[in-house]
Design a protein around this motif. Structure first.
Motif, PDB file in Angstrom:
ATOM      1  N   ARG A 201       0.828  -1.203   0.000  1.00 32.80           N
ATOM      2  CA  ARG A 201       0.000   0.000   0.000  1.00 32.80           C
ATOM      3  C   ARG A 201       0.871   1.265   0.000  1.00 32.80           C
ATOM      4  O   ARG A 201       0.481   2.288  -0.571  1.00 32.80           O
ATOM      5  N   ASP A 202       2.043   1.210   0.641  1.00 29.99           N
ATOM      6  CA  ASP A 202       2.947   2.364   0.610  1.00 29.99           C
ATOM      7  C   ASP A 202       3.407   2.642  -0.821  1.00 29.99           C
ATOM      8  O   ASP A 202       3.462   3.803  -1.264  1.00 29.99           O
ATOM      9  N   LEU A 203       3.750   1.577  -1.528  1.00 35.96           N
ATOM     10  CA  LEU A 203       4.162   1.747  -2.918  1.00 35.96           C
ATOM     11  C   LEU A 203       3.017   2.308  -3.753  1.00 35.96           C
ATOM     12  O   LEU A 203       3.216   3.186  -4.596  1.00 35.96           O
ATOM     13  N   TRP A 204       1.800   1.814  -3.501  1.00 38.71           N
ATOM     14  CA  TRP A 204       0.664   2.267  -4.281  1.00 38.71           C
ATOM     15  C   TRP A 204       0.373   3.737  -4.021  1.00 38.71           C
ATOM     16  O   TRP A 204       0.022   4.481  -4.931  1.00 38.71           O
ATOM     17  N   ARG A 205       0.512   4.196  -2.771  1.00 40.57           N
ATOM     18  CA  ARG A 205       0.334   5.625  -2.487  1.00 40.57           C
ATOM     19  C   ARG A 205       1.419   6.447  -3.181  1.00 40.57           C
ATOM     20  O   ARG A 205       1.156   7.539  -3.699  1.00 40.57           O
ATOM     21  N   ALA A 206       2.656   5.917  -3.200  1.00 41.66           N
ATOM     22  CA  ALA A 206       3.727   6.606  -3.925  1.00 41.66           C
ATOM     23  C   ALA A 206       3.422   6.650  -5.419  1.00 41.66           C
ATOM     24  O   ALA A 206       3.716   7.642  -6.102  1.00 41.66           O
ATOM     25  N   PHE A 207       2.791   5.583  -5.916  1.00 38.49           N
ATOM     26  CA  PHE A 207       2.352   5.546  -7.317  1.00 38.49           C
ATOM     27  C   PHE A 207       1.364   6.682  -7.567  1.00 38.49           C
ATOM     28  O   PHE A 207       1.383   7.326  -8.614  1.00 38.49           O
ATOM     29  N   GLY A 208       0.483   6.876  -6.571  1.00 37.92           N
ATOM     30  CA  GLY A 208      -0.475   7.971  -6.684  1.00 37.92           C
ATOM     31  C   GLY A 208       0.189   9.330  -6.655  1.00 37.92           C
ATOM     32  O   GLY A 208      -0.191  10.232  -7.411  1.00 37.92           O
ATOM     33  N   GLU A 209       1.188   9.497  -5.795  1.00 34.40           N
ATOM     34  CA  GLU A 209       1.891  10.777  -5.712  1.00 34.40           C
ATOM     35  C   GLU A 209       2.601  11.099  -7.028  1.00 34.40           C
ATOM     36  O   GLU A 209       2.743  12.276  -7.397  1.00 34.40           O
ATOM     37  N   MET A 210       3.056  10.068  -7.725  1.00 35.37           N
ATOM     38  CA  MET A 210       3.694  10.289  -9.021  1.00 35.37           C
ATOM     39  C   MET A 210       2.682  10.631 -10.113  1.00 35.37           C
ATOM     40  O   MET A 210       3.059  11.021 -11.220  1.00 35.37           O
ATOM     41  N   GLY A 211       1.402  10.404  -9.812  1.00 28.36           N
ATOM     42  CA  GLY A 211       0.353  10.678 -10.804  1.00 28.36           C
ATOM     43  C   GLY A 211      -0.026   9.471 -11.629  1.00 28.36           C
ATOM     44  O   GLY A 211      -0.982   9.520 -12.411  1.00 28.36           O
ATOM     45  N   PHE A 212       0.702   8.373 -11.474  1.00 30.37           N
ATOM     46  CA  PHE A 212       0.459   7.198 -12.328  1.00 30.37           C
ATOM     47  C   PHE A 212      -0.912   6.566 -12.048  1.00 30.37           C
ATOM     48  O   PHE A 212      -1.576   6.083 -12.965  1.00 30.37           O
ATOM     49  N   ALA A 213      -1.342   6.547 -10.775  1.00 32.56           N
ATOM     50  CA  ALA A 213      -2.607   5.879 -10.440  1.00 32.56           C
ATOM     51  C   ALA A 213      -3.804   6.624 -11.017  1.00 32.56           C
ATOM     52  O   ALA A 213      -4.875   6.047 -11.167  1.00 32.56           O
ATOM     53  N   GLY A 214      -3.622   7.893 -11.335  1.00 36.47           N
ATOM     54  CA  GLY A 214      -4.731   8.676 -11.887  1.00 36.47           C
ATOM     55  C   GLY A 214      -4.485   9.102 -13.313  1.00 36.47           C
ATOM     56  O   GLY A 214      -4.978  10.148 -13.739  1.00 36.47           O
ATOM     57  N   VAL A 215      -3.771   8.273 -14.055  1.00 36.32           N
ATOM     58  CA  VAL A 215      -3.341   8.697 -15.394  1.00 36.32           C
ATOM     59  C   VAL A 215      -4.512   9.029 -16.305  1.00 36.32           C
ATOM     60  O   VAL A 215      -4.448   9.995 -17.075  1.00 36.32           O
ATOM     61  N   ILE A 216      -5.629   8.286 -16.231  1.00 35.31           N
ATOM     62  CA  ILE A 216      -6.749   8.569 -17.143  1.00 35.31           C
ATOM     63  C   ILE A 216      -7.863   9.342 -16.443  1.00 35.31           C
ATOM     64  O   ILE A 216      -8.869   9.669 -17.060  1.00 35.31           O
ATOM     65  N   ILE A 217      -7.709   9.602 -15.153  1.00 29.17           N
ATOM     66  CA  ILE A 217      -8.736  10.334 -14.406  1.00 29.17           C
ATOM     67  C   ILE A 217      -8.604  11.830 -14.705  1.00 29.17           C
ATOM     68  O   ILE A 217      -7.496  12.370 -14.721  1.00 29.17           O
ATOM     69  N   PRO A 218      -9.737  12.512 -14.961  1.00 33.32           N
ATOM     70  CA  PRO A 218      -9.669  13.939 -15.311  1.00 33.32           C
ATOM     71  C   PRO A 218      -8.945  14.756 -14.237  1.00 33.32           C
ATOM     72  O   PRO A 218      -8.991  14.427 -13.046  1.00 33.32           O
ATOM     73  N   GLU A 219      -8.316  15.841 -14.686  1.00 35.08           N
ATOM     74  CA  GLU A 219      -7.584  16.698 -13.749  1.00 35.08           C
ATOM     75  C   GLU A 219      -8.500  17.254 -12.665  1.00 35.08           C
ATOM     76  O   GLU A 219      -8.093  17.429 -11.515  1.00 35.08           O
ATOM     77  N   ALA A 220      -9.759  17.543 -13.037  1.00 29.41           N
ATOM     78  CA  ALA A 220     -10.715  18.080 -12.059  1.00 29.41           C
ATOM     79  C   ALA A 220     -10.990  17.086 -10.941  1.00 29.41           C
ATOM     80  O   ALA A 220     -11.478  17.465  -9.869  1.00 29.41           O
ATOM     81  N   MET A 221     -10.703  15.811 -11.195  1.00 28.37           N
ATOM     82  CA  MET A 221     -10.917  14.754 -10.200  1.00 28.37           C
ATOM     83  C   MET A 221      -9.603  14.316  -9.568  1.00 28.37           C
ATOM     84  O   MET A 221      -9.542  13.247  -8.947  1.00 28.37           O
ATOM     85  N   GLY A 222      -8.564  15.083  -9.759  1.00 25.37           N
ATOM     86  CA  GLY A 222      -7.297  14.759  -9.115  1.00 25.37           C
ATOM     87  C   GLY A 222      -6.343  13.915  -9.926  1.00 25.37           C
ATOM     88  O   GLY A 222      -5.277  13.534  -9.436  1.00 25.37           O
ATOM     89  N   GLY A 223      -6.713  13.607 -11.169  1.00 23.56           N
ATOM     90  CA  GLY A 223      -5.843  12.786 -12.006  1.00 23.56           C
ATOM     91  C   GLY A 223      -4.998  13.608 -12.957  1.00 23.56           C
ATOM     92  O   GLY A 223      -4.964  14.842 -12.883  1.00 23.56           O
ATOM     93  N   LEU A 224      -4.314  12.909 -13.873  1.00 22.36           N
ATOM     94  CA  LEU A 224      -3.495  13.593 -14.870  1.00 22.36           C
ATOM     95  C   LEU A 224      -4.295  13.977 -16.101  1.00 22.36           C
ATOM     96  O   LEU A 224      -3.849  14.807 -16.894  1.00 22.36           O
ATOM     97  N   GLY A 225      -5.455  13.329 -16.285  1.00 20.67           N
ATOM     98  CA  GLY A 225      -6.287  13.658 -17.432  1.00 20.67           C
ATOM     99  C   GLY A 225      -5.665  13.284 -18.761  1.00 20.67           C
ATOM    100  O   GLY A 225      -5.942  13.906 -19.774  1.00 20.67           O
ATOM    101  N   LEU A 226      -4.845  12.233 -18.757  1.00 19.39           N
ATOM    102  CA  LEU A 226      -4.200  11.806 -20.001  1.00 19.39           C
ATOM    103  C   LEU A 226      -5.022  10.689 -20.643  1.00 19.39           C
ATOM    104  O   LEU A 226      -6.116  10.376 -20.199  1.00 19.39           O
ATOM    105  N   GLY A 227      -4.476  10.071 -21.676  1.00 16.24           N
ATOM    106  CA  GLY A 227      -5.269   9.126 -22.452  1.00 16.24           C
ATOM    107  C   GLY A 227      -4.788   7.694 -22.378  1.00 16.24           C
ATOM    108  O   GLY A 227      -3.986   7.312 -21.511  1.00 16.24           O
ATOM    109  N   ALA A 228      -5.289   6.915 -23.345  1.00 15.17           N
ATOM    110  CA  ALA A 228      -4.987   5.487 -23.375  1.00 15.17           C
ATOM    111  C   ALA A 228      -3.503   5.228 -23.640  1.00 15.17           C
ATOM    112  O   ALA A 228      -2.919   4.290 -23.077  1.00 15.17           O
ATOM    113  N   VAL A 229      -2.889   6.011 -24.515  1.00 15.83           N
ATOM    114  CA  VAL A 229      -1.467   5.792 -24.822  1.00 15.83           C
ATOM    115  C   VAL A 229      -0.627   5.935 -23.555  1.00 15.83           C
ATOM    116  O   VAL A 229       0.255   5.113 -23.273  1.00 15.83           O
ATOM    117  N   GLU A 230      -0.912   6.951 -22.769  1.00 13.25           N
ATOM    118  CA  GLU A 230      -0.138   7.168 -21.540  1.00 13.25           C
ATOM    119  C   GLU A 230      -0.403   6.045 -20.538  1.00 13.25           C
ATOM    120  O   GLU A 230       0.517   5.593 -19.840  1.00 13.25           O
TER     121      GLU A 230
END
Length: 372
Positions: free
Chosen positions: A43-72
């Motif tokens: 879970r520590d690694l997964w939270r760090a994954f979130g801090e890097m933005g990877f866990a929210g790669v396709i989630i819109p920026e308004a929802m705390g994600g990176l708002g990127l697409g399928a390629v990313e």
């Protein structure tokens, strides 16, 4: 569209590769497996994954994600394949996040910032039999009072044993319907199943599980198109992970061919092995192109995205299988030992091949789309 990554996508790939190499190399998988970790993920690694933005790669920026697409998303999935890192990326950050983003109500989308931060884990429960067959879902949703009662059983639910919420696909009178279900609700039984590759899944049994109408994601009976788009993204990302696993197995093999001596010569000097290595290299490049093409098609939208995802999943499955088989054969006896990493890649590829449909399943999808 050129089948190459943009400069920004290449930078994301470099960041994901570097982060996973530093924080979750293959030794991380071995540690979780050998210690019989109850969660099977860090879970520590997964939270760090979130801090890097990877866990929210396709989630819109308004929802705390990176708002990127399928390629990313595929770029990160491929990096996970190279290091064999157990994580909720596929089940939570891809499949569940895609469903909630596309069809979730405002209340349901409140999960998205927590998914992006690596604080919440959601799991999608689709499959029921030994093989992926979303058209044959038998789990029933019957109207009861202000909501529904769910009955059925699901298998191969990725990280379902640690999920904070489950997204269950059931067949209502109006058609396929998606439900957001509390795994602690009365009638829900979750059993962890450690797979052969030491990654996590669960069996979920639903017995007269009562859910309110607010639990429906999207519209009653309107789940099929939403689920279809989600599965296509998941299949393309699974193809990316297969590409990463096959590519890494190939690199380990090349290093062995360059250093292992037999009969006074490096075994990489034998022409027969050079031909096999060259063949595998070309197949991996074709797989990478097919996978990137599928991810680009998903981002572009259109009718061909599903077909492209099936082509990529089928091709990646067969080529990754070839890569790990060649790795074990060229390593000889040591390739069969647990101490050597190539065996771990073989197990991972075996599981990924079954995830969201094997090569045979997707070959049939392609044939049907072509009118055969």
């Amino acid at each position: 569209m050129p089948l190459i990554l943009t400069e920004e996508q290449a930078m994301l790939q470099e960041a994901a590769d570097g982060f996973l190499a530093d924080n979750a190399p293959i030794a991380h998988l071995r540690s979780l497996r050998d210690s019989r970790d109850p969660d099977g993920v860090s879970r520590d690694l997964w939270r760090a994954f979130g801090e890097m933005g990877f866990a929210g790669v396709i989630i819109p920026e308004a929802m705390g994600g990176l708002g990127l697409g399928a390629v990313e998303a595929g770029v990160i999935a491929e990096s996970l394949g190279r290091t064999l890192t157990p994580s909720p990326f596929m089940g939570s950050s891809i499949l569940s996040a895609k469903l909630l983003t596309d069809a979730g109500s405002q209340a349901q989308q409140a999960w998205l910032p927590r998914i992006a931060a690596g604080e919440a884990i959601l799991a999608l429960a689709v499959d029921e039999g030994a093989k992926h067959a979303p058209s044959r879902i038998a789990t029933r949703a019957e109207r009861s009072g202000n909501g529904f009662r769910l009955n059925g059983a699901k298998g191969f639910v990725l990280d379902g044993h640690i999920a904070d919420a489950l997204i269950v696909v059931a067949r209502a009178e109006e058609g396929f319907t998606l439900f957001l279900v509390d795994p602690k609700a009365a009638g829900v039984q979750v059993e962890r199943t450690v797979m052969v590759d030491s990654h996590n899944a669960a069996r979920v049994t639903l017995t007269d599980v009562a859910v309110d109408a607010d639990a429906v994601i999207g519209e009653v009976g309107g789940g099929e198109p939403v689920l279809g788009a989600t599965l296509s993204l998941g299949r393309a990302c699974a193809a990316s992970t297969l590409t990463g696993a096959g590519d890494q197995a190939f690199k380990i093999t090349l290093e062995y061919l360059r250093t292992r001596k037999q009969f006074g010569k490096l075994i990489g000097e034998f022409q027969a092995l050079q031909h096999r290595a060259a063949h595998l290299f070309t197949e991996l490049e074709l797989t990478r192109a097919a996978t990137l093409g599928a991810l680009q098609a998903i981002d572009a939208g259109g009718d061909e995205a599903d077909l492209a995802a099936s082509v990529a999943k089928a091709k990646a499955g067969r080529v990754a299988e070839l890569a790990v088989q060649e790795a074990v054969q060229m390593h000889g006896g040591v390739g069969m030992t647990d101490e050597f990493d190539v065996g771990l890649f073989m197990k991972r590829v075996r599981v990924l091949n079954e995830l969201l449909g094997d090569a045979g399943f997707h070959a049939e999808q392609v044939a049907r789309r072509q009118g055969f």
